[in-house]
Design a protein around this motif. Sequence first.
Motif, mmCIF file in Angstrom:
data_model
loop_
_atom_site.group_PDB
_atom_site.id
_atom_site.type_symbol
_atom_site.label_atom_id
_atom_site.label_comp_id
_atom_site.label_asym_id
_atom_site.label_seq_id
_atom_site.Cartn_x
_atom_site.Cartn_y
_atom_site.Cartn_z
ATOM 1 N N PRO A 1 -17.563 12.894 0.193
ATOM 2 C CA PRO A 1 -16.348 12.433 -0.484
ATOM 3 C C PRO A 1 -15.643 11.292 0.240
ATOM 4 C CG PRO A 1 -16.447 14.825 -0.529
ATOM 5 C CD PRO A 1 -17.573 14.362 0.354
ATOM 6 N N GLU A 2 -15.679 11.306 1.563
ATOM 7 C CA GLU A 2 -14.979 10.257 2.312
ATOM 8 C C GLU A 2 -15.678 8.894 2.204
ATOM 9 O OE1 GLU A 2 -17.457 12.675 5.310
ATOM 10 O OE2 GLU A 2 -16.208 13.067 3.543
ATOM 11 N N ARG B 1 -4.458 21.477 2.039
ATOM 12 C CA ARG B 1 -4.813 20.433 1.067
ATOM 13 C C ARG B 1 -5.006 20.985 -0.347
ATOM 14 N NH1 ARG B 1 -10.785 18.031 0.778
ATOM 15 N NH2 ARG B 1 -11.001 20.093 -0.203
ATOM 16 N N VAL C 1 -5.073 15.789 -1.377
ATOM 17 C CA VAL C 1 -6.123 14.884 -0.920
ATOM 18 C C VAL C 1 -5.510 13.637 -0.285
ATOM 19 C CG1 VAL C 1 -8.014 13.402 -1.688
ATOM 20 C CG2 VAL C 1 -7.771 15.718 -2.619
ATOM 21 N N ASP D 1 -3.810 15.012 -7.007
ATOM 22 C CA ASP D 1 -4.409 14.429 -5.798
ATOM 23 C C ASP D 1 -3.476 14.468 -4.591
ATOM 24 O OD1 ASP D 1 -2.533 12.499 -6.474
ATOM 25 O OD2 ASP D 1 -3.849 10.818 -6.034
ATOM 26 N N GLN E 1 -13.001 15.325 -3.994
ATOM 27 C CA GLN E 1 -12.720 16.077 -2.768
ATOM 28 C C GLN E 1 -12.544 17.569 -3.023
ATOM 29 O OE1 GLN E 1 -11.189 13.356 -3.798
ATOM 30 N NE2 GLN E 1 -11.003 11.850 -2.153
ATOM 31 N N THR E 2 -12.153 17.952 -4.241
ATOM 32 C CA THR E 2 -11.879 19.362 -4.520
ATOM 33 C C THR E 2 -12.955 20.011 -5.376
ATOM 34 O OG1 THR E 2 -10.593 18.896 -6.529
ATOM 35 C CG2 THR E 2 -9.409 18.887 -4.417
#
Length: 586
Positions: free
Chosen positions: A11-12, A394, A411, A408, A203-204
Motif C-alpha cells: 500500500p505504501e 488507524r 490512513v 481515510d 490500506q484498509t
Amino acid sequence: MTKTKKLINAPEDIIPQLISGMVAAHPDMLTREGGTGRAIVAVDGPRDGKVGVVVGGGSGHEPAFAGYVGRGLADAAAVGNIFASPSPEQILDAARAADGGAGVVFLYGNYTGDVMNFTMAAEELEASGTQVRQVQVADDVASAPKERRAERRGIAGDFFVFKIAGAAADLGEPLARVEALAQKANDATLSMGVALGACSLPQTGKPNFEIGDDEMEIGMGLHGEPGVRREKLAPADTVTDELMDTILSEMAPAKGDRVAVLVNGLGSTSLVELYIIFDRLKHILDERGIEIHHSWVGEYATSLEMAGASITLMKLDDELTRLLDHPCRTPALTVGAIEGAAASSARSARRTAQAGDTPAKAKVAANLKREGIITPEIFRAMMQRAGDEIIAERDWLSELDGVIGDGDHGVTMEIGWKAVQGALANAEEDETIEGSCKRMAKAFLDAVGASSGPLYATAFLRAGAAVSDRLNLDAEALAAWLAAALQGVRDRGRAEPGDKTMIDAWVPAVERAQQAAANGSELDVVNAARDGAEAGMKATADLESRRGRSAKLGARSKGHIDPGAASTWVTLRAMAAALAEARATS
C-alpha cells in the motif's frame, strides 16, 4: 465486514508506482519533474509566455487528475495520496514546471484540504514573484443549495472546467482571462451522482461505507461522502429522471440551447449501464428541444471501485463551445488534432524545481529557560508515542470517518505521523523543542497534504514559536504550547466550537490544561488536556457538522463522533502516557 481485493503490491508504494506507470505508458505526453516525485508534467505543454494550468487532487479518481495533462489542456498535475490533497511542496513542483512567466492558474475540487494546500502553495509562489489565480470546481448540486453554491463540492465537473481553462491558455489568453473563463465554465456546469456500492481504501481493504444490496445513495460524493438520501434501488430510467430533473431545474435551459454532456462511471459501473443512462438522458433533452453539442460516456472521474455514476451538463454559448472544441491531447482526452506538437526546449528557468529547505538547525542558546521536566528529548519521546498510538488506532479512526466522511482519516494520520517519527529520528540531541516542531511541521505537511497537513503543520509551527524562549517546558509553558497549537488550527481551518471538528476536542483540552497549569505539574496539565479532549470528542456525537465534507450531511451527521476530534484525543492521551513513563523512570 468483507475484505476487498486489489491488484497492488505494498500500500505504501501505490502512488509512486501509479506515477511511474502513467509516465512509462505515455512517454510522448507525460514526464515527471520536481523533488517530491509527485508532479506529472506535459512533455509539450508548458512554454514561455503561456499561462500555466495546474490541476490536482487526491489519487483514486483516475484518470483525474493527471490523465488530463497534455498539450491543450493542463500543463501539470500535483498528485496526492488516495483521496487526499497533494501537499504545498508537491503543488509547487507542478507549478514551477508549468510556469512560463505569464502566471499560473490552479484548478481543483472545492474540498477543504485542497483549498488549504493549494492556497499555501499560491502564497509561496506569489511571495517569489509568480502571479497565481485559483478556481475551485463546485458543480455538485446535491452538496449545497443554489444560494450557497460556493459551498458545493467538485465532482466530475472538473472535466469541463479543466478543458475550457486549458484551451484558453493554449490560445494565449492572459492570466485574468484564463481565470475568468475557467470560472465561467464552473458556473455553467452542474452535476449529480448516485452510488450503488462502496469503494475500499488500499490500506484498509474494507468498504468505506455500508449500503444494502437493494439500496442506492442519491447525491453521493466522489470520496464516498453520503448523499442527500438513501432509497431503494430503482430502474435506470427512474434514477436518470431524478438526477436530470435536479440539474435541469437549476440550469433552466431554454428550447434551442446547447449543452455538453458527461455520463461518468465511478469505477465499477459497466458501459452497458452508462449507455442506458445516456439513452434516457438524450430522450429527456430531446423532449425539451435541447441540443447535445458533444457527449462523453465512460470513466473520467472515478472513486476507486465505487459502483455508481454521475451526470454532468455544461450549458454552452459560442465562447464556451469554441474552447470545448479546441484541440487537446492527453492520456484521458483527445479532441481534434494537435498541430506541431513537440516538446519545448525553451523551458523557463522559473520552473526549475527547488527542493524544500530542511528545518534550520536550532542550537541550544545559553539564555533559554530551563525550568520544567519536559526536556527536548522527552518532548520528542512524547511525539513519537503520539505517532505510535495514532498508527495503532488507524482502523478505528478510518471507520469513524467512513460514516460521515471519505474513510481515510486514519490512513492520512498514519502517513503524517510516520513522517513525523522519521523526521524526529534524525533530530540532533541539542535540537530545541521549537526546532523539533519545525521539523514535525514540514514532515507532516510534505507527507500528507489533505486538510490534516496544513492544520497540523500550522499547529506545530505556532506551538513551537510559543515556546521559542525555552529549553525545557514547565506546566505553564506546556499549556502555552497547547494553546498555540489550538490557535494555529483555528486560524488555518476557520472552524469554531460546535462545528463538529477537531476544534471541539482541542478547546476543552486547552481550557482544562490552562486551569491545571495554575497550580499543577506538567503531568497534571497534559492529563487535564487528555481528559478535556475526551469529553469534547464524545460531545461531537450530538453535533451537526458545519465544516468539511460531512457538512453536506446535515442532520445525518448526528450520532457519530468526529474523527478529527478522536485523533486529537488519541494524540493527547499518548503524550500523557509518554510523560508519565518518563517521570517514572527518571
